[in-house]
Scaffold this motif. Structure first.
Motif: not given
Length: 534
Positions: A335-340, A432-436, A520-528
């Protein structure tokens, strides 16, 4: 384990010893938590290290260490790794078989350890009894010596009591003392034998406190005129300061200043420091006290409540939640990956309607496909990297838009700060770009999406598919990056249980133990980002 086989009853000589070891080990912490969002291979590797330590202790006959590490290995394999959702996967069938075989071998060796402990305890008990017997014999010997010594004293006292007493020369002693006293006072005639040794009583005389009526030792009245005149103070003529005792400052100056900074002038001749001198003095840096984890949690609660009152953090419920529709349970990774993905591929960003469709409809077939591919059951949690790989392979996420991955200690500002830096973007280039981002913490994954409002400013939404907002999923809007930081502090810290706080208080962060640490945490980031030219 050894106790479960029935051969380790309470009547064995080493039962108390092994019980003490188990309790001491349990007080150090429970079985390490196995997270379904980490590769099971990492837990297999961790168990190998425990097994190596056990084998070394067993070989060297370090029985206590061997028992503790052997029990840890078996418990971790049976109660930890076996609960991982990937444990039953066909992909790990060979490792599963190896682990089961090794657990059996370790249990057999633990039985041998228990036998060795029994033999040691029997020998210790025999030695203890021998020592007690020797100690008692020593006590008896000392008691007899004391009684014999006491009897000797009693006999001596009886002999002294029966011995005839001799007359004492008390009168002669007193007479001798009186003669010595008289010799000291002056020449006197020898005392008459018939004279009593006690001094004669002097006649009582009236004593007056007036100077003119004072009585001398011979009983005569003394007149004040016969006393010598009183001494007068010295004349002031010729008196100088040199005759006065030295002052404290004179003594101090004689030895010189105690340090180079000590002024040589007396205090009344020193001038006050100027403003420039005060301004140039080095400023003391205040020592920042580190908050305990419980204080940190309370502080995060207060900071978030303040921003909510200022409407810089706004929480709103969505129309659905994961698990409402069959097939979406434990689907937060997808679900979180699809929202991103939807946020990056949709003009204007993801909406509430998009999120509701993802939770109730889009995620269900995708979860089924990925679980079948990994040979997982219908409600298994899926490791984030497996989901991302599948979505990249199927063009739901694009590799050229991937900014990076970050992880570590959630309460370390440097670790979590890397996530906020990636989301914000590089000034003048990607800010200035969208990110998720997909954010994994404490067995759950949420999405964070960025909506730019200007070349340098943006608002950030945190999307949580769990029914935590009036029984629904939630969307929390943060009106700035600072507000997002406060929201994430609150989100992460309020997930810590009391046992998590106790673990954090007792253990510093260790990268090698990150998979077992509640921080511990983990995060993956994308940008437009635009697709690079071929």
């Amino acid at each position: 384990m050894v106790e479960a086989k029935g051969s380790d009853g309470d009547d064995r000589p080493s039962s108390a010893r092994r019980k003490h070891l188990r309790e001491a080990d349990a007080n150090g912490g429970s079985v390490p938590t196995v997270s379904n969002f980490f590769q099971i291979d990492r837990y297999y590797d961790a168990s190998e290290k425990v097994l190596e330590t056990f084998e070394l202790a067993f070989e060297k006959k370090l029985l206590d260490e061997a028992y503790v590490y052997g029990m840890r290995y078996c418990t971790f394999c049976v109660e930890g790794i076996a609960k991982h959702d990937y444990y039953r996967s066909e992909k790990f069938r060979r490792k599963r078989s190896i682990i089961n075989k090794r657990v059996t071998e370790v249990l057999t060796k633990l039985e041998a350890v228990a036998d060795f402990m029994d033999a040691e305890e029997i020998e210790k008990e025999a030695q203890r009894k021998a020592n007690l017997k020797k100690l008692q014999e020593e006590r008896d010997r000392r008691q007899k010596e004391k009684l014999a010594e006491l009897q000797l004293r009693v006999n001596q006292q009886k002999r002294d009591k029966n011995r005839p007493k001799h007359s004492s020369g008390v009168g002669n002693v007193q007479e001798s003392a009186l003669a010595k006293l008289k010799r000291l006072n002056g020449p006197v005639e020898p005392p008459d034998a018939t004279t009593s040794i006690m001094p004669a009583k002097l006649p009582a005389k009236k004593v007056s406190f007036h100077m003119d009526d004072q009585v001398d030792p011979d009983g005569h009245h003394a007149n004040s005129s016969s006393l010598p005149p009183a001494l007068l103070p010295p004349e002031r003529d010729g008196y100088t300061n040199e005759d006065a005792p030295p002052s404290y400052q004179d003594i101090v100056n004689y030895f010189g200043p105690s340090s180079p900074e000590t002024p040589l002038l007396p205090p009344e001749e020193q001038s006050a420091p100027s403003y420039d001198q005060i301004a140039k003095l080095p400023k003391k840096t205040p020592v920042e006290r580190k908050l305990s984890i419980r204080q940190y949690i309370a502080q995060a609660e207060r900071k978030r409540a303040k921003l909510q009152q200022e409407r810089k953090i706004l929480v709103s419920p969505l129309k659905t939640y994961q698990g409402r529709v069959g097939g979406s349970t434990n689907g937060c990774t997808v679900i979180s990956a699809c929202v991103a993905s939807k946020h990056l591929e949709t003009h204007g960003g993801v909406t509430d309607a998009h999120i509701a469709n993802i939770i109730d409809r889009d995620c269900v077939p995708l979860l089924r496909v990925i679980r079948n591919k990994l040979d997982l059951n219908g409600s298994s949690l899926i490791i984030p990297s497996d989901v991302h790989d599948h979505m990249v392979d199927n063009n739901l996420l694009f590799q050229h838009k991937f900014v990076g991955a970050v992880g570590g200690n959630i309460i370390n500002p440097e670790h979590i700060g890397e996530l906020f830096t990636m989301l914000r973007g590089e000034p003048g280039k990607t800010q200035h770009l969208k990110a998720a981002a997909t954010f994994f913490f404490r067995e759950h994954v949420i999405a964070i999406v960025k909506f730019p409002t200007s070349p340098t400013e943006a608002v950030y939404d945190m999307v949580d598919s769990l029914p935590t907002c009036n029984g629904k999923a939630s969307r929390t809007r943060c009106m700035s990056l600072d507000a997002l930081i406060v929201q994430m502090e609150w989100y992460s810290t309020h997930k810590f249980s009391d046992s998590n706080c106790t673990y954090i208080e007792r253990n510093q962060w260790n990268d090698s133990m990150a998979d077992f640490d509640p921080r511990v945490f983990q995060a993956f980031v994308w940008a437009d980002l635009p697709k690079p030219k071929q």
